[in-house]
Motif scaffolding. Structure first.
Motif, PDB file in Angstrom:
ATOM      1  N   GLU A   1       0.822  -1.219   0.000  1.00 24.26           N
ATOM      2  CA  GLU A   1       0.000   0.000   0.000  1.00 24.26           C
ATOM      3  C   GLU A   1       0.854   1.267   0.000  1.00 24.26           C
ATOM      4  OE1 GLU A   1      -3.297   0.538   2.853  1.00 24.26           O
ATOM      5  OE2 GLU A   1      -3.919  -1.472   2.210  1.00 24.26           O
ATOM      6  N   LYS A   2       1.857   1.272   0.879  1.00 22.20           N
ATOM      7  CA  LYS A   2       2.734   2.448   0.969  1.00 22.20           C
ATOM      8  C   LYS A   2       3.554   2.622  -0.303  1.00 22.20           C
ATOM      9  CE  LYS A   2       3.301   3.060   5.932  1.00 22.20           C
ATOM     10  NZ  LYS A   2       4.175   2.860   7.085  1.00 22.20           N
ATOM     11  N   LEU A   3       3.986   1.507  -0.867  1.00 25.99           N
ATOM     12  CA  LEU A   3       4.762   1.552  -2.111  1.00 25.99           C
ATOM     13  C   LEU A   3       3.909   2.120  -3.243  1.00 25.99           C
ATOM     14  CD1 LEU A   3       7.602   0.820  -3.160  1.00 25.99           C
ATOM     15  CD2 LEU A   3       6.669  -1.373  -3.872  1.00 25.99           C
ATOM     16  N   ALA A   4       2.669   1.663  -3.322  1.00 30.13           N
ATOM     17  CA  ALA A   4       1.742   2.155  -4.347  1.00 30.13           C
ATOM     18  C   ALA A   4       1.481   3.657  -4.153  1.00 30.13           C
ATOM     19  CB  ALA A   4       0.436   1.387  -4.291  1.00 30.13           C
ATOM     20  N   GLN A   5       1.365   4.074  -2.900  1.00 30.04           N
ATOM     21  CA  GLN A   5       1.128   5.487  -2.581  1.00 30.04           C
ATOM     22  C   GLN A   5       2.328   6.332  -3.038  1.00 30.04           C
ATOM     23  OE1 GLN A   5       0.912   6.303   1.626  1.00 30.04           O
ATOM     24  NE2 GLN A   5      -0.081   8.271   1.352  1.00 30.04           N
ATOM     25  N   LEU A   6       3.530   5.840  -2.738  1.00 33.01           N
ATOM     26  CA  LEU A   6       4.750   6.551  -3.131  1.00 33.01           C
ATOM     27  C   LEU A   6       4.838   6.667  -4.656  1.00 33.01           C
ATOM     28  CD1 LEU A   6       7.541   7.799  -2.461  1.00 33.01           C
ATOM     29  CD2 LEU A   6       8.478   5.486  -2.574  1.00 33.01           C
ATOM     30  N   GLU A   7       4.568   5.555  -5.348  1.00 35.63           N
ATOM     31  CA  GLU A   7       4.639   5.562  -6.817  1.00 35.63           C
ATOM     32  C   GLU A   7       3.625   6.537  -7.413  1.00 35.63           C
ATOM     33  OE1 GLU A   7       4.249   1.414  -7.798  1.00 35.63           O
ATOM     34  OE2 GLU A   7       6.390   1.040  -7.453  1.00 35.63           O
ATOM     35  N   ALA A   8       2.441   6.609  -6.809  1.00 33.91           N
ATOM     36  CA  ALA A   8       1.408   7.539  -7.296  1.00 33.91           C
ATOM     37  C   ALA A   8       1.845   8.999  -7.146  1.00 33.91           C
ATOM     38  CB  ALA A   8       0.102   7.299  -6.549  1.00 33.91           C
ATOM     39  N   LEU A   9       2.683   9.261  -6.160  1.00 37.68           N
ATOM     40  CA  LEU A   9       3.183  10.626  -5.943  1.00 37.68           C
ATOM     41  C   LEU A   9       4.329  10.970  -6.902  1.00 37.68           C
ATOM     42  CD1 LEU A   9       3.419  10.521  -2.030  1.00 37.68           C
ATOM     43  CD2 LEU A   9       1.698  11.766  -3.336  1.00 37.68           C
TER      44      LEU A   9
END
Length: 197
Positions: A74-82
């Motif tokens: 989840e955190k990785l996906a959030q970072l990539e989205a940013l």
């Protein structure tokens, strides 16, 4: 202008091959370098708002950030989205600039080209590869790399065999540097012929 994507699994010689293209004066967009630059500038407020513990001395500390997201989908996906929109913007600026200056071939070095699921404006794809034991040996020679970390990263990446199937060009970095350069030169020649056809 041919936009050639350059990708491959970790420690399969992407940077070495990119340097071989650069030696032939081919412009290169390096997605990792773009992220690196963004982590020292534009991405700091964006990422810092979500991952404040990763900010040190006004920059994003990659090691601290890695600890925060490694193993957390989840955190990785959030970072990539940013970060991805910023990286894409830099890439489009690079392409526009080289189109204007009349380049016939540019390289987009994108380590996780297949893994991100993002659409890149590519005409062809070159994949670097080597034997599994060579890959492991190279990876473990890197500073701070452990067998556990290597396996974790490898598990997140598409297998080499699958990447090879998706490639227009295969670049074997298990060969001697002279032989690998010859393969790179053949790729350049083929791409330039495509422009002229």
């Amino acid at each position: 202008m041919i936009r050639l994507g350059l990708t491959g699994s970790m420690a399969t010689g992407k940077s070495t091959v990119a340097a071989m293209f650069a030696k032939r004066d081919i412009p290169i967009y390096d997605a990792d370098k773009a992220v690196h630059d963004l982590y020292e500038g534009e991405a700091v407020p964006v990422v810092g708002a979500h991952f404040p513990d990763a900010i040190m001395d006004g920059k994003i500390d990659r090691k601290a950030l890695s600890k925060l997201v490694l193993g957390d989908k989840e955190k990785l996906a959030q970072l990539e989205a940013l970060v991805h929109p910023l990286v894409h913007q830099k890439m489009h600026e690079f392409l526009a600039q080289n189109q204007r200056s009349g380049e016939t071939l540019v390289i987009l070095e994108i380590p996780l080209l297949f893994e991100t699921g993002k659409d890149y404006p590519l005409d062809k794809i070159a994949v670097t590869f080597c034997a599994d034991e060579i890959q492991k040996q190279r990876a473990l020679a890197r500073e701070g790399m452990t067998e556990e970390k290597f396996e974790a990263i490898k598990a997140r990446q598409m297998p080499q065999s699958e990447k090879k199937q998706r490639a227009d060009f295969l670049i074997d970095t298990g060969l001697s540097p002279v032989e690998t350069q010859q393969v790179v030169d053949d790729v350049i020649k083929t791409c330039r012929q495509l422009v002229n056809d």
